[in-house]
Design a protein around this motif. Structure first.
Motif, PDB file in Angstrom:
ATOM      1  N   GLY A 150      46.316 -18.211  10.167  1.00 20.44           N
ATOM      2  CA  GLY A 150      46.838 -19.569  10.153  1.00 20.44           C
ATOM      3  C   GLY A 150      46.124 -20.541   9.231  1.00 20.44           C
ATOM      4  N   GLU A 151      45.059 -20.089   8.573  1.00 21.09           N
ATOM      5  CA  GLU A 151      44.328 -21.037   7.736  1.00 21.09           C
ATOM      6  C   GLU A 151      44.875 -21.075   6.302  1.00 21.09           C
ATOM      7  OE1 GLU A 151      40.226 -20.081   7.043  1.00 21.09           O
ATOM      8  OE2 GLU A 151      40.666 -18.089   6.251  1.00 21.09           O
ATOM      9  N   VAL A 152      44.395 -22.090   5.562  1.00 19.74           N
ATOM     10  CA  VAL A 152      44.573 -22.092   4.120  1.00 19.74           C
ATOM     11  C   VAL A 152      43.194 -21.830   3.523  1.00 19.74           C
ATOM     12  CG1 VAL A 152      45.155 -23.429   2.059  1.00 19.74           C
ATOM     13  CG2 VAL A 152      46.489 -23.728   4.154  1.00 19.74           C
ATOM     14  N   LEU A 153      43.053 -20.669   2.882  1.00 25.73           N
ATOM     15  CA  LEU A 153      41.776 -20.326   2.268  1.00 25.73           C
ATOM     16  C   LEU A 153      41.887 -20.546   0.764  1.00 25.73           C
ATOM     17  CD1 LEU A 153      38.918 -19.028   2.388  1.00 25.73           C
ATOM     18  CD2 LEU A 153      40.051 -16.819   2.076  1.00 25.73           C
ATOM     19  N   GLY A 154      41.084 -21.458   0.232  1.00 23.68           N
ATOM     20  CA  GLY A 154      41.096 -21.716  -1.210  1.00 23.68           C
ATOM     21  C   GLY A 154      40.109 -20.806  -1.912  1.00 23.68           C
ATOM     22  N   ALA A 199      42.037 -28.368  -3.678  1.00 19.07           N
ATOM     23  CA  ALA A 199      41.417 -27.543  -2.632  1.00 19.07           C
ATOM     24  C   ALA A 199      40.758 -28.432  -1.575  1.00 19.07           C
ATOM     25  CB  ALA A 199      40.382 -26.608  -3.254  1.00 19.07           C
ATOM     26  N   TYR A 200      40.113 -29.488  -2.003  1.00 15.84           N
ATOM     27  CA  TYR A 200      39.445 -30.415  -1.079  1.00 15.84           C
ATOM     28  C   TYR A 200      40.453 -31.016  -0.109  1.00 15.84           C
ATOM     29  CZ  TYR A 200      36.314 -34.167   0.451  1.00 15.84           C
ATOM     30  OH  TYR A 200      35.522 -35.011   1.192  1.00 15.84           O
ATOM     31  N   ARG A 201      41.646 -31.245  -0.637  1.00 17.27           N
ATOM     32  CA  ARG A 201      42.676 -31.895   0.149  1.00 17.27           C
ATOM     33  C   ARG A 201      43.414 -30.914   1.056  1.00 17.27           C
ATOM     34  NH1 ARG A 201      47.929 -33.956  -3.046  1.00 17.27           N
ATOM     35  NH2 ARG A 201      49.292 -34.257  -1.255  1.00 17.27           N
ATOM     36  N   ILE A 250      31.609 -27.405   1.572  1.00 20.26           N
ATOM     37  CA  ILE A 250      31.287 -26.638   0.365  1.00 20.26           C
ATOM     38  C   ILE A 250      31.608 -27.434  -0.899  1.00 20.26           C
ATOM     39  CG2 ILE A 250      31.873 -24.558  -0.946  1.00 20.26           C
ATOM     40  CD1 ILE A 250      30.344 -23.850   1.486  1.00 20.26           C
ATOM     41  N   LEU A 251      32.782 -28.091  -0.915  1.00 16.67           N
ATOM     42  CA  LEU A 251      33.205 -28.772  -2.143  1.00 16.67           C
ATOM     43  C   LEU A 251      32.469 -30.096  -2.337  1.00 16.67           C
ATOM     44  CD1 LEU A 251      37.012 -27.982  -2.147  1.00 16.67           C
ATOM     45  CD2 LEU A 251      35.161 -26.810  -3.342  1.00 16.67           C
ATOM     46  N   LEU A 310      32.188 -25.056 -11.658  1.00 14.19           N
ATOM     47  CA  LEU A 310      33.233 -26.009 -11.327  1.00 14.19           C
ATOM     48  C   LEU A 310      32.670 -27.415 -11.464  1.00 14.19           C
ATOM     49  CD1 LEU A 310      34.584 -24.187  -8.184  1.00 14.19           C
ATOM     50  CD2 LEU A 310      35.768 -24.444 -10.367  1.00 14.19           C
ATOM     51  N   ARG A 311      33.557 -28.393 -11.508  1.00 13.35           N
ATOM     52  CA  ARG A 311      33.103 -29.768 -11.607  1.00 13.35           C
ATOM     53  C   ARG A 311      33.334 -30.458 -10.279  1.00 13.35           C
ATOM     54  NH1 ARG A 311      35.298 -32.983 -15.175  1.00 13.35           N
ATOM     55  NH2 ARG A 311      33.292 -34.003 -15.320  1.00 13.35           N
ATOM     56  N   PRO A 312      32.537 -31.503  -9.976  1.00 10.20           N
ATOM     57  CA  PRO A 312      32.677 -32.176  -8.687  1.00 10.20           C
ATOM     58  C   PRO A 312      34.081 -32.738  -8.531  1.00 10.20           C
ATOM     59  CG  PRO A 312      30.794 -33.043  -9.919  1.00 10.20           C
ATOM     60  CD  PRO A 312      31.513 -32.110 -10.827  1.00 10.20           C
ATOM     61  N   ALA A 313      34.547 -32.822  -7.293  1.00  7.44           N
ATOM     62  CA  ALA A 313      35.845 -33.412  -7.012  1.00  7.44           C
ATOM     63  C   ALA A 313      35.653 -34.901  -6.748  1.00  7.44           C
ATOM     64  CB  ALA A 313      36.465 -32.732  -5.800  1.00  7.44           C
ATOM     65  N   TRP A 314      36.758 -35.646  -6.864  1.00 10.46           N
ATOM     66  CA  TRP A 314      36.699 -37.082  -6.585  1.00 10.46           C
ATOM     67  C   TRP A 314      36.463 -37.346  -5.112  1.00 10.46           C
ATOM     68  CZ3 TRP A 314      36.343 -41.190  -9.676  1.00 10.46           C
ATOM     69  CH2 TRP A 314      36.693 -41.063 -11.021  1.00 10.46           C
TER      70      TRP A 314
END
Lengths: 248, 275, 203, 275
Positions: free
Chosen positions: D30-34, D203-205, D226-227, D238-242
């Motif tokens: 049931g999860e969303v795994l990015g 992914a963060y969202r 993690i993000l 990777l680069r940081p997310a907003w």
């Protein structure tokens, strides 16, 4: 992307069974070729054009644009009938009755061409191809043909973009550069075609592909009555043309 | 420098709608002009018209000296000055080796072998891929192929480089390093960029001016103003960018002075937060 | 009448091709996708524009390259499908003359091209690999294209004999018209095909 | 539900390095795994291993009942339960008609005509493309083809849907509407998602948990933790997310309470600023 193909999917005749349209267009094509050209080909052409621009709602401009190239070919061929060679009047001379013969043959060919165009403009290939198995063609052949139909659009798209990119990089400036461009375009689409096949094979494996491309084909019922109705106009054209000849 | 005047374009599939009508656009020398809008909104069509790969149904493309004639010579002149780089590099790579591919344009320009060779070396250096020169194109990674396609256009030494989605398909590190390379190219050769993108944050960060396109111009002007306007963005079926939203939030919270520019990347925001 | 006769003439080659296609597919199901790609390639190849002397452009037949790459029997099938799609999707060529076109383009062209390719290959075996291959490909593609149009002239001459000099006169007429345009085009197709094959050798 | 145990994979081009070695991964129901990481970091390889389209060099893929046997039956069972959707829809669409293409999977499962027809109708409805049923594939837009390819996988009714870059090439509006569709599918059928992406903000969202992959697992755990870890992201190129940067800045400025979750989209931030 391809004019005729795109129009076929929008045609109001799309839902008709392909066999019905084949009877109608094929019957008329037989009229065009087998009846005496005057008035047979003329009446056939008239009926086809009325059907095309009337109930089948084919756009006349699109129809004309598609007919242009083959018509030009027909006229070039017919032009040779105007002259005869090696006769008593010199190496090249006007052929006796050449005009009439050229007109008859172009008329026939043009009428037959419009029958073929009407069928193409109203019948999407995606609906014809899977049904070919029922005509007794080997399933492997039909599946390969369907794959070619699907893939040719992808490859055509690629070819179009590579061509544009080459033009942008001045690849069509001189005769030499043009040959180099077309050559590298050919090589590029060859490599891309086989790359596509390889990727599609991986893409289909996950969906359970084991060698057969079985799909559900919509069961459009083929009623004998519809075929009979479709056969009526060609029969009528034949009757009128033959009566005309007998009266004349 | 480069302009479109009263442009309209109709794809000839029977009786279809024009993509846009009487569109005016001006590209200023040395700027980065971002072109944003939904798919099917006319971005790619505009880029193709400006680069001469499509001929406008009405209107004309103009260079500094005046409108480009729709004949062979006019088109050839336009293509020497304006180069379009496609989104998918594979559409532009059709030779077996990198150097061979990059030499395609210079040779077609009629340069002699020696000059063409210099151009190739220069373009490869500008894109930072000198060491790929004799690699076969099909063994390169996607990011490398994108750079080779760029080098092929750069080797013609155009005044304007038009890039269709240059960052699509690249990973974040690839995006950063490509942006750096393009900025260096701009600094060293004064190239003007016209760039289409879906990435509103990228445009907010990189573009000087932007054009919002949705079957016509929805908005045009300085990137920082236009992309902060939520209504304009919505009209172009775009979503708000983080940059302007963050600046607004920081100002509302008294964390950013009225005239001070906001952060354009998350890194910058993080640095400011710590500092 | 002529249409029927040419269809009958072409049929055995196409049937043989279909038979060999079915066998290939049965042995390896994945070859279906490869054949699909090969067919799509043949269609797109024949839709390319090549420069012609008049400054305008023409279309290559692609039968020589197809025969060299895929062998004549398979080319008989792929060529037939290409011609069918050209007739229905591009209105190039008629369905009633499909049999005649299949005979000239999917049977004679590929066999002549393939024959010319093999012959030149063995005749130039002593030369370097690159020149031998280039020459063979050039002759294969050029002769495939030329033979296709010669057969078309022949077919037209049989269908429409000259009123005074009969078949030979008509053949001369049609051949004269075609040769004006088709000899240069066949040579250009040969050159283009050499470029294609040489690039493919490097991949 | 689905796991990889000690996976390693070597592409068989002579003597090349393994993409990764002894990698363990677990997908929860049931999860969303990015799955995030640089190009060439092994994302696509992992997705292909999990879906059975590649066979691991060492290690095994396991379903709830235990490791999947590397034979025909084991593979076929894995494919019924786990479906991979490729980034490029043209890799998976072989038929010229949408409905025919979608029916391919159900028929391969051995469903009868009537059942298969129901499946097709259901899958098309789930993806919101019922009206495309009799459209020709080649006249669809890129976004529509992406949905058709998804419908083809969904029609098999897998427990796990693995999506390779599902939003690549879509415009912002297309991304939003696809996310909505996928969320609805998750709500209605309880499908588990494994999603690779370059878009850290996405992914963060959207993701519950993420896996950072760079020739091995660099980090794994809840997306929000993690993000937000800049060092982990840097290790995965990777680069940081907003999102995390904004949350941190707001907290530092006293605009967000310690336990309160930060905004995940610019719209949310703008709403909060106004409200």
């Amino acid at each position: 992307m391809l004019r005729i193909d795109a129009a076929a999917y929008r045609s109001p005749w799309r839902r008709l069974h392909p066999a019905v349209k084949a009877t109608f267009c094929g019957g008329l094509a037989v009229c065009a070729l087998a009846l005496p050209p005057w008035p047979g080909a003329a009446i056939t052409a008239l009926v086809v054009l009325v059907a095309a621009f009337g109930p089948a709602r084919v756009a006349p401009r699109t129809f004309a644009r598609s007919a242009r190239a083959p018509l030009l070919f027909i006229l070039t061929g017919a032009a040779t009938l105007l002259v005869s060679v090696g006769g008593p009047e010199g190496l090249v001379a006007w052929a006796p009755g050449g005009w009439q013969r050229a007109a008859e043959i172009s008329g026939r060919a043009a009428a037959a061409l419009s029958c073929q165009l009407l069928f193409a403009f109203t019948t999407p290939l995606a609906e014809v191809l899977p049904r070919l198995v029922r005509l007794g063609l080997p399933p492997a052949l039909v599946e390969v043909t369907s794959l070619i139909y699907r893939m040719l659009f992808v490859i055509l798209d690629t070819a179009h973009r590579v061509h544009t990119a080459q033009a942008g990089r001045l690849g069509h400036e001189t005769w030499r550069s043009w040959i180099r461009s077309v050559g590298s375009l050919g090589a590029a689409i060859f490599v891309r075609s086989f790359d596509r096949a390889r990727r599609m094979q991986q893409g289909l494996a996950g969906r359970g592909y084991t060698g057969d491309l079985t799909v559900l084909v919509d069961a459009t019922p083929l009623r004998a009555a519809s075929v009979a109705v479709a056969a009526l106009p060609p029969l009528l054209v034949a009757a009128i043309a033959l009566t005309w000849r007998m009266m004349g | 420098m480069l302009a479109g005047q009263g442009l309209s374009y109709v794809y000839d599939s029977n009786g279809s709608e024009p993509v846009f009508t009487s569109l005016d656009v001006e590209v200023h020398a040395g700027e980065v002009l971002g072109v944003l809008g939904p798919n099917g909104g006319g971005k790619t069509t505009l880029l193709r018209l400006l680069s001469g790969s499509l001929t406008p149904t009405t209107g004309a493309v103009a260079l500094a000296e005046g409108p480009v004639k729709a004949n062979r010579r006019g088109l050839s002149e336009l293509r020497r000055r304006v180069q379009l780089v496609f989104q998918d590099p594979d559409d532009q790579l059709f030779s077996a080796s990198v150097a061979q591919d990059v030499s395609f344009g210079p040779l077609n320009q009629g340069l002699a072998t020696e000059q063409a060779r210099e151009r190739v070396a220069w373009a490869l250096a500008a894109l930072g891929i000198t060491d790929l020169a004799d690699h076969p194109t099909h063994l390169l990674s996607y990011g490398q192929r994108k750079r080779v396609a760029l080098a092929g256009a750069v080797a013609i030494r155009p005044q304007v480089l038009i890039l269709d989605e240059p960052t699509a398909g690249l990973d974040p590190a690839g995006v950063e390093s490509l942006l750096e390379t393009l900025e260096e190219l701009r600094a060293s050769s004064g190239t003007t960029f016209v760039v289409s993108t879906h990435d509103v944050d990228l445009a907010y960060r990189w573009a000087d001016r932007v054009l919002l396109l949705h079957r016509g111009i929805v908005g045009a002007g300085p990137a920082r103003t236009i992309l902060a306007d939520a209504d304009l963005l919505a009209a172009a079926q775009l979503r708000p960018a983080w940059g302007p939203a963050v600046a607004q939030a920081l100002r509302a919270g008294g964390l950013l002075a009225e005239g001070e520019p906001g952060p354009v990347t998350p890194e910058e925001l993080a640095r400011r937060t710590v500092g | 009448m002529h249409a029927v006769a040419w269809t009958v003439a072409a049929a055995p080659f196409v049937v043989h091709g279909v038979y060999s296609l079915t066998r290939t597919v049965r042995a390896d199901p994945d070859s279906k996708l490869l054949l699909g790609a090969a067919g799509a390639f043949c269609f797109v190849l024949s839709a390319l524009k090549i420069p012609s002397v008049t400054g305008s452009s023409a279309h290559p037949t692609g039968t020589g390259l197809g025969a060299i790459l895929f062998r004549p029997p398979i080319m008989a099938v792929l060529g037939t499908i290409t011609l069918l799609f050209q007739a229905l999707l591009l209105a190039h060529g008629g369905l009633t003359t499909l049999g005649a076109n299949v005979f000239s383009m999917a049977v004679v062209g590929p066999w002549v091209g393939y024959g010319a390719y093999r012959l030149t290959r063995s005749a130039t075996a002593s030369m370097g690999e690159t020149s031998s291959l280039s020459l063979a490909v050039f002759f294969g593609a050029t002769l495939a294209s030329l033979s296709t149009y010669s057969v078309t002239s022949l077919q037209l001459a049989l269908a429409f004999p000259d009123p005074t000099s009969g078949f030979p006169g008509a053949f001369a007429k049609f051949a004269a018209i075609f040769s004006l345009t088709q000899i240069p085009i066949a040579v250009i197709e040969g050159l283009v095909t050499v470029v294609i094959v040489r690039l493919l050798m490097q991949v």
